[in-house]
Design a protein around this motif. Structure first.
Motif, PDB file in Angstrom:
ATOM      1  N   TRP A  52      29.346  41.089  41.294  1.00 12.71           N
ATOM      2  CA  TRP A  52      30.587  41.064  42.074  1.00 12.71           C
ATOM      3  C   TRP A  52      31.308  39.733  41.887  1.00 12.71           C
ATOM      4  N   ILE A  53      30.558  38.623  41.875  1.00  7.59           N
ATOM      5  CA  ILE A  53      31.169  37.315  41.648  1.00  7.59           C
ATOM      6  C   ILE A  53      31.753  37.238  40.234  1.00  7.59           C
ATOM      7  N   VAL A  54      31.034  37.804  39.261  1.00  6.08           N
ATOM      8  CA  VAL A  54      31.556  37.855  37.897  1.00  6.08           C
ATOM      9  C   VAL A  54      32.897  38.589  37.875  1.00  6.08           C
ATOM     10  N   SER A  55      32.979  39.699  38.590  1.00 10.96           N
ATOM     11  CA  SER A  55      34.233  40.462  38.619  1.00 10.96           C
ATOM     12  C   SER A  55      35.349  39.678  39.310  1.00 10.96           C
ATOM     13  N   LEU A  56      34.996  38.889  40.328  1.00  7.19           N
ATOM     14  CA  LEU A  56      35.999  38.055  40.993  1.00  7.19           C
ATOM     15  C   LEU A  56      36.538  36.991  40.037  1.00  7.19           C
ATOM     16  N   CYS A  57      35.626  36.404  39.247  1.00  7.39           N
ATOM     17  CA  CYS A  57      36.045  35.408  38.266  1.00  7.39           C
ATOM     18  C   CYS A  57      36.976  36.037  37.223  1.00  7.39           C
ATOM     19  N   LEU A  58      36.634  37.227  36.760  1.00 11.06           N
ATOM     20  CA  LEU A  58      37.472  37.920  35.780  1.00 11.06           C
ATOM     21  C   LEU A  58      38.822  38.293  36.383  1.00 11.06           C
ATOM     22  N   HIS A  59      38.812  38.670  37.661  1.00  7.74           N
ATOM     23  CA  HIS A  59      40.062  38.991  38.379  1.00  7.74           C
ATOM     24  C   HIS A  59      41.008  37.791  38.354  1.00  7.74           C
ATOM     25  N   GLU A  60      40.467  36.625  38.727  1.00  5.01           N
ATOM     26  CA  GLU A  60      41.304  35.428  38.765  1.00  5.01           C
ATOM     27  C   GLU A  60      41.702  34.982  37.359  1.00  5.01           C
ATOM     28  N   TYR A  61      40.781  35.146  36.402  1.00  2.00           N
ATOM     29  CA  TYR A  61      41.079  34.798  35.016  1.00  2.00           C
ATOM     30  C   TYR A  61      42.250  35.640  34.488  1.00  2.00           C
ATOM     31  N   ALA A  62      42.265  36.918  34.848  1.00  2.00           N
ATOM     32  CA  ALA A  62      43.342  37.798  34.392  1.00  2.00           C
ATOM     33  C   ALA A  62      44.691  37.324  34.915  1.00  2.00           C
ATOM     34  N   HIS A  63      44.730  36.903  36.200  1.00  2.00           N
ATOM     35  CA  HIS A  63      45.969  36.328  36.735  1.00  2.00           C
ATOM     36  C   HIS A  63      46.386  35.113  35.906  1.00  2.00           C
ATOM     37  N   ALA A  64      45.411  34.211  35.677  1.00  2.00           N
ATOM     38  CA  ALA A  64      45.713  32.949  34.998  1.00  2.00           C
ATOM     39  C   ALA A  64      46.137  33.168  33.550  1.00  2.00           C
ATOM     40  N   ARG A  65      45.406  34.002  32.834  1.00  2.00           N
ATOM     41  CA  ARG A  65      45.726  34.243  31.425  1.00  2.00           C
ATOM     42  C   ARG A  65      47.114  34.878  31.284  1.00  2.00           C
ATOM     43  N   THR A  66      47.432  35.827  32.164  1.00  2.42           N
ATOM     44  CA  THR A  66      48.746  36.460  32.104  1.00  2.42           C
ATOM     45  C   THR A  66      49.843  35.461  32.441  1.00  2.42           C
ATOM     46  N   ALA A  67      49.570  34.578  33.405  1.00  2.00           N
ATOM     47  CA  ALA A  67      50.550  33.548  33.758  1.00  2.00           C
ATOM     48  C   ALA A  67      50.772  32.588  32.592  1.00  2.00           C
ATOM     49  N   LEU A  68      49.701  32.228  31.889  1.00  2.00           N
ATOM     50  CA  LEU A  68      49.829  31.326  30.745  1.00  2.00           C
ATOM     51  C   LEU A  68      50.748  31.924  29.689  1.00  2.00           C
ATOM     52  N   HIS A  69      50.532  33.191  29.371  1.00  2.00           N
ATOM     53  CA  HIS A  69      51.337  33.835  28.344  1.00  2.00           C
ATOM     54  C   HIS A  69      52.747  34.174  28.836  1.00  2.00           C
ATOM     55  N   SER A  70      52.956  33.992  30.145  1.00  2.00           N
ATOM     56  CA  SER A  70      54.293  34.241  30.700  1.00  2.00           C
ATOM     57  C   SER A  70      55.090  32.957  30.851  1.00  2.00           C
ATOM     58  N   GLY A  71      54.449  31.811  30.576  1.00  2.00           N
ATOM     59  CA  GLY A  71      55.198  30.557  30.618  1.00  2.00           C
ATOM     60  C   GLY A  71      54.618  29.440  31.457  1.00  2.00           C
TER      61      GLY A  71
END
Length: 267
Positions: A52-71
């Motif tokens: 579950w913690i791994v999935s939480l980390c991936l959840h936040e990573y997805a936000h961050a990675r998408t934000a990076l590629h958005s500017g």
């Protein structure tokens, strides 16, 4: 050439790798354990919690990675791309509270998001995609957890591991549904917010810090709670996971209540 510090900011954190290793080890112990053994209950607890913690980390990573590629290039310096949960702006909201909610009620309640500098991002669609990326990760995680069920590939899989996967899938489905609710402070509202008028956004802004607590409080209402889990069970059935799987998974997870007497049949 990429700056060395930037390469380090993209390197997967040993903290995350350690959590993943714990999940894998506990998963093996769950696979090999006996249902009536207290040690198996502990293994299920550690496996599901770590996963579950791994999935939480991936959840936040997805936000961050998408934000990076958005500017938002500030994401790199903040360490969000390392998957290290200690780098999150609100570690308490992102990790500790969601884990406590799982332990107390078997609900995959969403946590707090990484801090994104929205002024760096242009275009409403990009803002919406950043918010949607997190819960979509939970959807993918749920699909992965339930793959053995909907692929009919459970022959030879021990019941203890099957039930643990079923319960973990339930957490992912509940997290995805709750995250997508259009409540201020949750990702669902973040998806809609860029498309709302400035006046509506100003009115909703003061409620954002309390959105998570409101959702949790509403779920305590018996009728709403029952309807919510009926919807969750319906989704899980489509994915091949039965109430039997999730029920016994949760019973095994709560090892402190004693080893459950799981019947040999029932599916």
């Amino acid at each position: 050439m990429m700056n060395p510090s930037r390469r380090g900011a993209n390197r997967v954190s040993p903290v995350f790798l350690g959590i993943a290793a714990v999940a894998a080890t506990a998963g093996w112990a769950t696979w090999t354990g006996s249902p009536d053994n207290l040690a198996t209950g502990i293994a299920v607890f550690v496996f599901v919690t770590a996963a579950w913690i791994v999935s939480l980390c991936l959840h936040e990573y997805a936000h961050a990675r998408t934000a990076l590629h958005s500017g938002d290039i500030s994401i790199v310096a903040k360490g969000y791309l390392t998957l290290n949960p200690l780098k999150y702006t609100h570690a308490l909201l992102s990790i500790v509270l969601p884990v406590l909610f799982v332990i107390m009620g078997g609900i995959g309640l969403p946590g707090g998001a990484v801090f994104i500098e929205r002024h760096r991002i242009r275009g409403r669609l990009r803002h919406s995609l950043i918010s949607a990326a997190g819960p979509l990760t939970n959807v993918l995680f749920a699909v992965a957890c339930t793959a053995p069920f909907w692929l009919d590939a459970l022959d030879g899989v021990p019941d203890t591991f099957r039930y643990a996967l079923g319960f973990l899938a339930l957490l992912q489905v509940t997290a995805a549904i709750l995250n997508f609710l259009p409540v201020p402070g949750l990702d669902g509202y973040g998806v809609l917010e860029p498309w709302l008028s400035q006046g509506v956004r100003r009115q909703a802004e003061p409620f954002a810090p309390f959105g998570l607590l409101v959702v949790f409080g509403v779920l305590w209402v018996p009728g709403i709670n029952a309807a919510f889990f009926d919807a969750v069970d319906a989704i899980l059935r489509v994915l091949g996971v039965t109430d039997w799987d999730t029920y016994w998974g949760q019973q095994l997870y709560r090892f402190w209540l004693g080893s459950p007497d799981i019947p040999p049949t029932g599916r």
